[in-house]
Design a protein around this motif. Structure first.
Motif, PDB file in Angstrom:
ATOM      1  N   LEU A 221      -0.263  86.247 -30.415  1.00 19.94           N
ATOM      2  CA  LEU A 221       0.858  86.045 -29.502  1.00 19.94           C
ATOM      3  C   LEU A 221       0.345  85.857 -28.082  1.00 19.94           C
ATOM      4  O   LEU A 221      -0.684  86.429 -27.700  1.00 19.94           O
ATOM      5  N   ASN A 222       1.066  85.079 -27.293  1.00 20.10           N
ATOM      6  CA  ASN A 222       0.689  84.956 -25.890  1.00 20.10           C
ATOM      7  C   ASN A 222       1.265  86.117 -25.084  1.00 20.10           C
ATOM      8  O   ASN A 222       1.937  87.003 -25.627  1.00 20.10           O
ATOM      9  N   SER A 223       1.012  86.117 -23.787  1.00 23.10           N
ATOM     10  CA  SER A 223       1.436  87.239 -22.941  1.00 23.10           C
ATOM     11  C   SER A 223       2.953  87.351 -22.846  1.00 23.10           C
ATOM     12  O   SER A 223       3.479  88.380 -22.422  1.00 23.10           O
ATOM     13  N   GLU A 224       3.664  86.294 -23.258  1.00 23.38           N
ATOM     14  CA  GLU A 224       5.133  86.322 -23.245  1.00 23.38           C
ATOM     15  C   GLU A 224       5.714  86.749 -24.589  1.00 23.38           C
ATOM     16  O   GLU A 224       6.923  86.797 -24.768  1.00 23.38           O
ATOM     17  N   GLY A 225       4.830  87.042 -25.554  1.00 23.68           N
ATOM     18  CA  GLY A 225       5.291  87.511 -26.849  1.00 23.68           C
ATOM     19  C   GLY A 225       5.614  86.414 -27.842  1.00 23.68           C
ATOM     20  O   GLY A 225       6.154  86.687 -28.918  1.00 23.68           O
ATOM     21  N   ASN A 226       5.253  85.163 -27.535  1.00 23.68           N
ATOM     22  CA  ASN A 226       5.507  84.050 -28.442  1.00 23.68           C
ATOM     23  C   ASN A 226       4.243  83.707 -29.231  1.00 23.68           C
ATOM     24  O   ASN A 226       3.129  83.870 -28.739  1.00 23.68           O
ATOM     25  N   LYS A 227       4.424  83.217 -30.457  1.00 22.91           N
ATOM     26  CA  LYS A 227       3.279  82.833 -31.272  1.00 22.91           C
ATOM     27  C   LYS A 227       2.517  81.695 -30.605  1.00 22.91           C
ATOM     28  O   LYS A 227       3.116  80.728 -30.128  1.00 22.91           O
ATOM     29  N   MET A 228       1.199  81.822 -30.590  1.00 19.66           N
ATOM     30  CA  MET A 228       0.376  80.770 -30.022  1.00 19.66           C
ATOM     31  C   MET A 228       0.139  79.683 -31.068  1.00 19.66           C
ATOM     32  O   MET A 228       0.284  79.914 -32.262  1.00 19.66           O
ATOM     33  N   GLY A 229      -0.260  78.509 -30.570  1.00 17.56           N
ATOM     34  CA  GLY A 229      -0.546  77.406 -31.476  1.00 17.56           C
ATOM     35  C   GLY A 229       0.548  76.360 -31.503  1.00 17.56           C
ATOM     36  O   GLY A 229       0.541  75.477 -32.353  1.00 17.56           O
ATOM     37  N   LYS A 230       1.490  76.442 -30.556  1.00 16.12           N
ATOM     38  CA  LYS A 230       2.549  75.450 -30.468  1.00 16.12           C
ATOM     39  C   LYS A 230       2.448  74.728 -29.123  1.00 16.12           C
ATOM     40  O   LYS A 230       2.148  75.332 -28.100  1.00 16.12           O
ATOM     41  N   THR A 231       2.698  73.426 -29.144  1.00 16.01           N
ATOM     42  CA  THR A 231       2.787  72.662 -27.914  1.00 16.01           C
ATOM     43  C   THR A 231       4.154  71.999 -27.881  1.00 16.01           C
ATOM     44  O   THR A 231       4.933  72.099 -28.826  1.00 16.01           O
ATOM     45  N   GLN A 232       4.406  71.296 -26.784  1.00 12.95           N
ATOM     46  CA  GLN A 232       5.687  70.614 -26.647  1.00 12.95           C
ATOM     47  C   GLN A 232       5.903  69.604 -27.770  1.00 12.95           C
ATOM     48  O   GLN A 232       7.026  69.388 -28.226  1.00 12.95           O
ATOM     49  N   SER A 233       4.803  69.025 -28.253  1.00 15.76           N
ATOM     50  CA  SER A 233       4.929  68.008 -29.300  1.00 15.76           C
ATOM     51  C   SER A 233       4.747  68.559 -30.706  1.00 15.76           C
ATOM     52  O   SER A 233       4.765  67.813 -31.675  1.00 15.76           O
ATOM     53  N   GLY A 234       4.560  69.881 -30.829  1.00 16.89           N
ATOM     54  CA  GLY A 234       4.452  70.472 -32.158  1.00 16.89           C
ATOM     55  C   GLY A 234       3.258  71.388 -32.305  1.00 16.89           C
ATOM     56  O   GLY A 234       2.675  71.843 -31.324  1.00 16.89           O
ATOM     57  N   ALA A 235       2.885  71.650 -33.566  1.00 15.77           N
ATOM     58  CA  ALA A 235       1.810  72.600 -33.859  1.00 15.77           C
ATOM     59  C   ALA A 235       0.451  72.033 -33.449  1.00 15.77           C
ATOM     60  O   ALA A 235       0.255  70.824 -33.353  1.00 15.77           O
ATOM     61  N   VAL A 236      -0.489  72.952 -33.209  1.00 15.90           N
ATOM     62  CA  VAL A 236      -1.883  72.577 -32.982  1.00 15.90           C
ATOM     63  C   VAL A 236      -2.582  72.660 -34.338  1.00 15.90           C
ATOM     64  O   VAL A 236      -2.791  73.744 -34.880  1.00 15.90           O
ATOM     65  N   TRP A 237      -2.939  71.495 -34.888  1.00 16.34           N
ATOM     66  CA  TRP A 237      -3.468  71.408 -36.237  1.00 16.34           C
ATOM     67  C   TRP A 237      -4.985  71.472 -36.255  1.00 16.34           C
ATOM     68  O   TRP A 237      -5.647  71.133 -35.272  1.00 16.34           O
ATOM     69  N   LEU A 238      -5.560  71.851 -37.396  1.00  9.87           N
ATOM     70  CA  LEU A 238      -7.006  71.841 -37.558  1.00  9.87           C
ATOM     71  C   LEU A 238      -7.505  70.479 -38.039  1.00  9.87           C
ATOM     72  O   LEU A 238      -8.704  70.196 -37.967  1.00  9.87           O
ATOM     73  N   ASP A 239      -6.617  69.636 -38.525  1.00  9.63           N
ATOM     74  CA  ASP A 239      -6.959  68.290 -38.953  1.00  9.63           C
ATOM     75  C   ASP A 239      -7.127  67.406 -37.719  1.00  9.63           C
ATOM     76  O   ASP A 239      -6.184  67.251 -36.936  1.00  9.63           O
ATOM     77  N   PRO A 240      -8.315  66.793 -37.523  1.00  6.60           N
ATOM     78  CA  PRO A 240      -8.532  65.971 -36.330  1.00  6.60           C
ATOM     79  C   PRO A 240      -7.642  64.748 -36.264  1.00  6.60           C
ATOM     80  O   PRO A 240      -7.463  64.164 -35.189  1.00  6.60           O
ATOM     81  N   ASN A 241      -7.066  64.323 -37.394  1.00  8.13           N
ATOM     82  CA  ASN A 241      -6.152  63.184 -37.388  1.00  8.13           C
ATOM     83  C   ASN A 241      -4.747  63.569 -36.911  1.00  8.13           C
ATOM     84  O   ASN A 241      -3.947  62.694 -36.581  1.00  8.13           O
ATOM     85  N   LEU A 347       5.410  56.403 -22.152  1.00  4.70           N
ATOM     86  CA  LEU A 347       5.140  57.840 -22.291  1.00  4.70           C
ATOM     87  C   LEU A 347       5.434  58.324 -23.706  1.00  4.70           C
ATOM     88  O   LEU A 347       4.686  59.114 -24.284  1.00  4.70           O
ATOM     89  N   LEU A 348       6.523  57.825 -24.266  1.00  4.46           N
ATOM     90  CA  LEU A 348       6.900  58.219 -25.627  1.00  4.46           C
ATOM     91  C   LEU A 348       5.901  57.675 -26.646  1.00  4.46           C
ATOM     92  O   LEU A 348       5.435  58.403 -27.532  1.00  4.46           O
ATOM     93  N   LYS A 349       5.542  56.402 -26.508  1.00  3.09           N
ATOM     94  CA  LYS A 349       4.599  55.777 -27.451  1.00  3.09           C
ATOM     95  C   LYS A 349       3.218  56.419 -27.374  1.00  3.09           C
ATOM     96  O   LYS A 349       2.488  56.485 -28.366  1.00  3.09           O
ATOM     97  N   VAL A 353       4.959  62.778 -24.542  1.00  4.11           N
ATOM     98  CA  VAL A 353       6.269  63.439 -24.516  1.00  4.11           C
ATOM     99  C   VAL A 353       6.931  63.243 -25.874  1.00  4.11           C
ATOM    100  O   VAL A 353       6.662  62.251 -26.572  1.00  4.11           O
ATOM    101  N   PRO A 354       7.807  64.177 -26.253  1.00  8.12           N
ATOM    102  CA  PRO A 354       8.486  64.056 -27.548  1.00  8.12           C
ATOM    103  C   PRO A 354       9.760  63.222 -27.514  1.00  8.12           C
ATOM    104  O   PRO A 354      10.298  62.860 -28.560  1.00  8.12           O
TER     105      PRO A 354
END
Length: 407
Positions: A221-241, A347-349, A353-354
């Protein structure tokens, strides 16, 4: 320092059933343990990362990991921490996701020479007879106790389905099956799985008269109590693609000051004494700590070469240079109208940004630039020839970049 003491020093241990027994097992390399991974996507993500690191630490100490793929439980879906019903997946999708998980886990766990096992709970769950389960397993579960479990609380507010209600029973049965098949007496998991894990130890005790143990690891969790590993555009994946090594590096490079030392302790394999020496770091030193964190994790997930590239690219960008390894977005001729593309579409393409509304907000706030030139007009357009040569560097905020090229 024993392995258990190191896990404590790194802040990884949340809850345990029998501390002395678990200490003895893992410190002396005697544990056969498992962690379950439900194949809800075609890649592991940062939420799985700490579990993989824990498996690696335990295996390095001589213990035997079992990576349990949830080919059966994935048909139901874990309600833990959910406010909505998970989307149902087809058996083909589940199998495809399991195959991708196997590839990624092999980067962390040594499966050679019986040093670790990878098994799929579909091997026993899919063949169970419903009446047999009711008779043989059902009497050992208290509905009152199940409903009080933390993993069901959020779903209870919107309506817990009978489908999801069975998840705890299935996870408990997994532990029971692994104990019988592989003499696996220890389960690890995230702290939100505590009730499910206790259900497994209890089922083993009632059905087999044997003792099994469980330990949960602290949620990331981050200092705000939220699960880490999320960005504005979604999850942070281990797959480089799905998440490029550069974006993966940048995610860790940009975490909050309050989170960096905790993440270094929990996720890296740097000596604990070296990490403790960073406790007094502040100001610009914390930026150095973030670079260390980002480099170490990118090296672990993607390779030392990719970590070097990502670090060099980040430094080049911040020194106003350009970098060949910057994440790239491709445009086609169809993306242009009369030889131009508007900034919101660009920006979208680019993936920065989502949505167009988010693109509009970024431009209005003065956070968008193209090749170093700030763009403040939401109706602004760029000509097709702006993407000639090496392309155009598009920037949103201080830390998000894309090289946009014309395919």
């Amino acid at each position: 320092m024993t392995l258990y003491e190191e896990l404590q020093a790194r802040g990884l241990i949340a809850q345990v059933t029998d501390e002395d027994l678990i200490k003895d097992l893992i410190n002396n390399g005697k544990a056969t343990f498992y962690i379950g991974f439900d194949p809800t996507a075609d890649s592991l993500h940062v939420g799985h990362f700490m579990a993989l690191c824990l498996m690696k630490r335990l295996q390095m100490a001589g213990n035997k990991p079992i990576a349990l793929l949830g080919g059966g439980t994935g048909m139901i879906g874990d309600p833990s921490g959910r406010s909505d019903l998970r989307q149902m997946m087809t058996p083909e999708t589940i199998q495809y996701n399991c195959d991708r998980f196997k590839e990624q886990m092999s980067k962390f766990i040594d499966f050679s020479d019986d040093k670790a096992l990878m098994v799929n709970n579909a091997d026993w769950l899919m063949d169970l007879n419903y009446i047999d389960v009711l008779r043989e397993v059902g009497p050992h579960f208290s509905v009152n106790r199940m409903l009080a479990a933390e993993c069901y609380k959020q779903r209870m507010e919107k309506g817990l389905t009978f489908l999801e209600f069975n998840y705890m029973i299935m996870q408990a049965y997994d532990f029971y099956a692994l104990y019988q098949r592989y003499d696996c007496s220890l389960q690890f998991g995230g702290d939100d799985q505590w009730a499910n894990m206790l259900a497994g130890t209890e089922l083993i005790r009632r059905k087999l008269g044997k003792d099994a143990s469980a330990m949960t690891i602290t949620l990331l969790l981050n200092s705000e109590g939220n699960k880490m590993g999320k960005t504005q555009s979604g999850a942070v994946w281990l797959d480089p693609n799905k998440t490029s090594p550069f974006d993966f590096y940048q995610y860790w490079r940009n975490i909050a000051d309050a989170d960096v030392l905790k993440c270094i302790r929990m996720l890296t394999f740097l000596p604990i004494e070296e990490i403790n020496a960073m406790d007094s770091w502040e100001g610009s030193q914390l930026n150095k700590a973030k670079e260390i964190l980002a480099y170490e994790l990118t090296k672990m997930v993607h390779s030392e070469e990719e970590a070097e590239k990502a670090q060099a690219s980040a430094k080049a960008l911040f020194s106003q240079g350009n970098a060949a390894d910057m994440p790239t977005a491709e445009l086609t001729a169809e993306d242009f109208t009369d030889g131009t593309i508007d900034i919101l579409t660009l920006l979208l393409k680019s993936g920065l940004v989502p949505s167009k509304s988010e693109a509009r907000r970024a431009v209005e706030q003065g956070g968008v630039s193209a090749d170093g030139e700030k763009i403040t007009d939401i109706h602004g357009v760029l000509a097709e020839n702006a993407f000639d040569g090496d392309g155009l560097v598009l920037k949103k905020g201080k830390k998000s970049f894309r090289k946009v090229v014309l395919k």
